[in-house]
Scaffold this active site. Structure first.
Site, PDB file in Angstrom:
ATOM      1  N   ASN A  39       0.848  -1.179   0.000  1.00 57.03           N
ATOM      2  CA  ASN A  39       0.000   0.000   0.000  1.00 57.03           C
ATOM      3  C   ASN A  39       0.894   1.243   0.000  1.00 57.03           C
ATOM      4  O   ASN A  39       1.737   1.400   0.877  1.00 57.03           O
ATOM      5  CB  ASN A  39      -0.917  -0.027   1.226  1.00 57.03           C
ATOM      6  CG  ASN A  39      -1.944   1.066   1.213  1.00 57.03           C
ATOM      7  OD1 ASN A  39      -1.609   2.236   1.092  1.00 57.03           O
ATOM      8  ND2 ASN A  39      -3.202   0.686   1.347  1.00 57.03           N
ATOM      9  N   HIS A  50      -3.525   0.796  -3.531  1.00 58.41           N
ATOM     10  CA  HIS A  50      -3.560  -0.266  -2.531  1.00 58.41           C
ATOM     11  C   HIS A  50      -2.462  -1.274  -2.872  1.00 58.41           C
ATOM     12  O   HIS A  50      -1.907  -1.255  -3.981  1.00 58.41           O
ATOM     13  CB  HIS A  50      -4.914  -0.963  -2.536  1.00 58.41           C
ATOM     14  CG  HIS A  50      -5.990  -0.181  -1.863  1.00 58.41           C
ATOM     15  ND1 HIS A  50      -7.277  -0.646  -1.756  1.00 58.41           N
ATOM     16  CD2 HIS A  50      -5.994   1.039  -1.266  1.00 58.41           C
ATOM     17  CE1 HIS A  50      -8.021   0.234  -1.113  1.00 58.41           C
ATOM     18  NE2 HIS A  50      -7.261   1.273  -0.813  1.00 58.41           N
ATOM     19  N   GLU A  52      -2.509  -4.418  -3.659  1.00 53.74           N
ATOM     20  CA  GLU A  52      -2.767  -5.254  -4.829  1.00 53.74           C
ATOM     21  C   GLU A  52      -2.598  -4.457  -6.126  1.00 53.74           C
ATOM     22  O   GLU A  52      -2.044  -4.972  -7.105  1.00 53.74           O
ATOM     23  CB  GLU A  52      -4.185  -5.847  -4.756  1.00 53.74           C
ATOM     24  CG  GLU A  52      -4.421  -6.720  -3.546  1.00 53.74           C
ATOM     25  CD  GLU A  52      -4.880  -5.948  -2.304  1.00 53.74           C
ATOM     26  OE1 GLU A  52      -5.296  -6.596  -1.335  1.00 53.74           O
ATOM     27  OE2 GLU A  52      -4.842  -4.680  -2.308  1.00 53.74           O
ATOM     28  N   SER A  77      -7.721  -8.936   3.278  1.00 53.82           N
ATOM     29  CA  SER A  77      -8.790  -9.198   2.317  1.00 53.82           C
ATOM     30  C   SER A  77      -8.916  -8.046   1.321  1.00 53.82           C
ATOM     31  O   SER A  77      -9.099  -6.895   1.720  1.00 53.82           O
ATOM     32  CB  SER A  77     -10.113  -9.390   3.072  1.00 53.82           C
ATOM     33  OG  SER A  77     -11.152  -9.727   2.198  1.00 53.82           O
ATOM     34  N   CYS A  79     -10.170  -5.221  -1.142  1.00 53.10           N
ATOM     35  CA  CYS A  79     -11.370  -4.384  -1.217  1.00 53.10           C
ATOM     36  C   CYS A  79     -12.089  -4.591  -2.554  1.00 53.10           C
ATOM     37  O   CYS A  79     -11.650  -5.368  -3.403  1.00 53.10           O
ATOM     38  CB  CYS A  79     -10.981  -2.906  -1.055  1.00 53.10           C
ATOM     39  SG  CYS A  79     -10.124  -2.237  -2.499  1.00 53.10           S
ATOM     40  N   CYS A  82      -9.712  -3.773  -5.632  1.00 53.62           N
ATOM     41  CA  CYS A  82      -8.679  -4.766  -5.888  1.00 53.62           C
ATOM     42  C   CYS A  82      -9.284  -6.115  -6.290  1.00 53.62           C
ATOM     43  O   CYS A  82      -8.754  -6.799  -7.164  1.00 53.62           O
ATOM     44  CB  CYS A  82      -7.782  -4.894  -4.664  1.00 53.62           C
ATOM     45  SG  CYS A  82      -6.951  -3.330  -4.258  1.00 53.62           S
ATOM     46  N   ASP A 142      -8.193   4.943   4.452  1.00 52.04           N
ATOM     47  CA  ASP A 142      -7.825   3.919   3.478  1.00 52.04           C
ATOM     48  C   ASP A 142      -9.017   3.059   3.077  1.00 52.04           C
ATOM     49  O   ASP A 142      -9.098   2.620   1.927  1.00 52.04           O
ATOM     50  CB  ASP A 142      -6.710   3.025   4.030  1.00 52.04           C
ATOM     51  CG  ASP A 142      -6.054   2.213   2.949  1.00 52.04           C
ATOM     52  OD1 ASP A 142      -5.465   2.808   2.023  1.00 52.04           O
ATOM     53  OD2 ASP A 142      -6.131   0.970   3.004  1.00 52.04           O
TER      54      ASP A 142
END
Length: 145
Positions: A39, A50, A52, A77, A79, A82, A142
């Site tokens: 991130n 982010h 990912e 996990s 979002c 992503c 975030d």
């Protein structure tokens, strides 16, 4: 612990050391890491970077057939944004370090045919818990709160 999840945790620690949010990700194809990220919203002043997304960006342009052999690892996990990228490129599997702190649209992702594995990793949970205790405002930003 899985070596690829360990690599994602390493990325999360890099992000934390840079003053960012400790979430990391790696993209694996045929048993090799092809992309790494963490991130970088704080570091780059970004709305979308982010872990990912940073990981996908570092992997560069890949063929559709490459993505269909990939596994995305993330310490947290993913979002909606992503997860949507994983769905767009038809990545068949996502391995999640933990989903107690935040749970993305895992059920929807599964309903679209992606295998979702949750490791419930203690180190991932502790990284996030410590960060949120110290930086609740940044964490809420975030996740769009």
């Amino acid at each position: 612990m899985d070596n690829f999840l360990a690599a994602a945790i390493e990325e999360a620690r890099k992000g934390l050391a840079e003053g960012g949010i400790p979430i990391g990700s790696v993209l694996v194809i045929d048993g090799k890491i092809v992309g790494r990220g963490h991130n970088r919203r704080v570091q780059r002043g970004s709305t979308i970077l982010h872990a990912e997304m940073d990981c996908f960006e570092s992997a560069g342009r890949l063929k559709a057939s490459d993505y269909r052999r990939a596994c995305l690892y993330s310490t947290l996990s993913p979002c909606d944004m992503c997860s949507g990228t994983a769905l767009l490129y038809k990545i068949p599997k996502i391995v999640i370090g933990e989903n107690r702190t935040f749970r993305g649209p895992e059920d929807y992702v599964r309903s679209r045919g992606i295998e979702v594995e949750v490791a419930d990793n203690l180190e991932c949970r502790e990284l996030m818990a410590d960060f949120i205790t110290r930086n609740p405002r940044l964490w809420n930003e975030d996740i769009g709160e």
